[in-house]
Motif scaffolding. Structure first.
Motif, PDB file in Angstrom:
ATOM      1  N   ILE A 113      35.576  18.627  19.554  1.00 16.36           N
ATOM      2  CA  ILE A 113      36.962  19.085  19.692  1.00 16.36           C
ATOM      3  C   ILE A 113      37.503  19.201  18.270  1.00 16.36           C
ATOM      4  N   SER A 114      38.038  20.346  17.920  1.00 16.43           N
ATOM      5  CA  SER A 114      38.555  20.479  16.556  1.00 16.43           C
ATOM      6  C   SER A 114      40.018  20.902  16.582  1.00 16.43           C
ATOM      7  N   TRP A 115      40.716  20.508  15.540  1.00 13.73           N
ATOM      8  CA  TRP A 115      42.106  20.890  15.367  1.00 13.73           C
ATOM      9  C   TRP A 115      42.271  21.420  13.952  1.00 13.73           C
ATOM     10  N   GLN A 116      43.382  22.039  13.713  1.00 15.30           N
ATOM     11  CA  GLN A 116      43.589  22.763  12.459  1.00 15.30           C
ATOM     12  C   GLN A 116      44.013  21.885  11.276  1.00 15.30           C
ATOM     13  N   VAL A 117      44.392  20.655  11.550  1.00 11.41           N
ATOM     14  CA  VAL A 117      44.884  19.786  10.490  1.00 11.41           C
ATOM     15  C   VAL A 117      43.841  18.724  10.149  1.00 11.41           C
ATOM     16  N   ASN A 118      43.896  18.265   8.934  1.00 10.28           N
ATOM     17  CA  ASN A 118      43.016  17.191   8.502  1.00 10.28           C
ATOM     18  C   ASN A 118      43.774  15.873   8.652  1.00 10.28           C
ATOM     19  N   LEU A 121      41.623   9.367   8.797  1.00  7.50           N
ATOM     20  CA  LEU A 121      40.626   8.623   9.573  1.00  7.50           C
ATOM     21  C   LEU A 121      39.764   9.484  10.492  1.00  7.50           C
ATOM     22  N   VAL A 122      40.270  10.576  11.056  1.00  4.53           N
ATOM     23  CA  VAL A 122      39.468  11.373  11.995  1.00  4.53           C
ATOM     24  C   VAL A 122      39.084  12.739  11.458  1.00  4.53           C
ATOM     25  N   GLY A 123      39.768  13.208  10.446  1.00  3.59           N
ATOM     26  CA  GLY A 123      39.409  14.490   9.844  1.00  3.59           C
ATOM     27  C   GLY A 123      39.915  15.678  10.629  1.00  3.59           C
ATOM     28  N   THR A 124      39.093  16.720  10.703  1.00  3.46           N
ATOM     29  CA  THR A 124      39.522  17.977  11.322  1.00  3.46           C
ATOM     30  C   THR A 124      39.107  18.105  12.780  1.00  3.46           C
ATOM     31  N   GLY A 125      38.487  17.073  13.325  1.00  2.00           N
ATOM     32  CA  GLY A 125      38.088  17.158  14.720  1.00  2.00           C
ATOM     33  C   GLY A 125      37.487  15.869  15.223  1.00  2.00           C
ATOM     34  N   TRP A 128      31.357  13.181  18.985  1.00  3.26           N
ATOM     35  CA  TRP A 128      31.058  12.806  20.364  1.00  3.26           C
ATOM     36  C   TRP A 128      31.790  11.540  20.790  1.00  3.26           C
ATOM     37  N   PHE A 129      31.937  10.539  19.902  1.00  3.79           N
ATOM     38  CA  PHE A 129      32.542   9.277  20.305  1.00  3.79           C
ATOM     39  C   PHE A 129      34.046   9.405  20.541  1.00  3.79           C
ATOM     40  N   LEU A 130      34.749  10.037  19.619  1.00  2.00           N
ATOM     41  CA  LEU A 130      36.192  10.225  19.800  1.00  2.00           C
ATOM     42  C   LEU A 130      36.469  11.153  20.981  1.00  2.00           C
ATOM     43  N   SER A 131      35.629  12.167  21.157  1.00  2.00           N
ATOM     44  CA  SER A 131      35.774  13.056  22.322  1.00  2.00           C
ATOM     45  C   SER A 131      35.595  12.270  23.611  1.00  2.00           C
ATOM     46  N   TYR A 132      34.594  11.382  23.615  1.00  5.06           N
ATOM     47  CA  TYR A 132      34.370  10.532  24.790  1.00  5.06           C
ATOM     48  C   TYR A 132      35.607   9.681  25.081  1.00  5.06           C
ATOM     49  N   ILE A 133      36.160   9.063  24.049  1.00  8.13           N
ATOM     50  CA  ILE A 133      37.325   8.195  24.234  1.00  8.13           C
ATOM     51  C   ILE A 133      38.506   8.981  24.800  1.00  8.13           C
TER      52      ILE A 133
END
Length: 150
Positions: A113-118, A121-125, A128-133
């Protein structure tokens, strides 16, 4: 294993969504099976009553303290009851996360999953682990309502 890695590589969002749903469903069913749902519902009702009583007794510190002690005892009881499903699910979760880490590492998937902002701690997207959460939080609330888990 190679087949799973290829599927994950081809469909990363769909695959993490399915893994997240399956794990969350397993955990929700386990929690429902090993906790007394009637007691949990009673506790929820009592907690709601306590919150209403707290509003009534704002000016009476002694009565407020008694209510808080009762709520604390109920919270401890609820924590003890939820400990059993936690222990039962611990080992399968370790294996599941080890499997997911291996599969997504071999598939060389970056951000699912990506987003346009940096963001710090999580960066630009989300990997797998953060997506799972994120997905499991959504599935958890939906499954608990659908399966009537309290």
């Amino acid at each position: 294993m190679e087949l799973i890695v290829n599927i994950v590589r081809e469909f990363p969002l769909i695959s993490i969504t399915l893994f997240s749903f399956a794990i969350t469903l397993f955990l929700t069913l386990l929690y429902k099976k090993f906790t007394n749902q009637e007691k949990s519902m009673e506790r929820m009702k009592k907690q709601k009553e306590f919150r209403e009583k707290q509003k009534q007794f704002r000016d009476e510190p002694q009565k407020l303290l008694e209510l808080q002690n009762e709520m604390m005892q109920m919270s401890m009881e609820q924590m003890r009851e939820s400990f059993k499903p936690l222990l039962i699910s611990f080992l399968p979760l370790i294996f599941a996360f080890g499997f997911l880490k291996r599969v997504y590492t071999e598939a060389a998937i970056g951000d699912i999953i990506s987003w346009q902002v940096n963001l710090p701690l999580v960066g630009t997207g989300a990997g797998w682990f953060l997506s799972y959460i994120l997905l499991s939080l959504i599935f958890n609330s939906v499954l608990r309502k659908v399966l009537k888990v309290y």
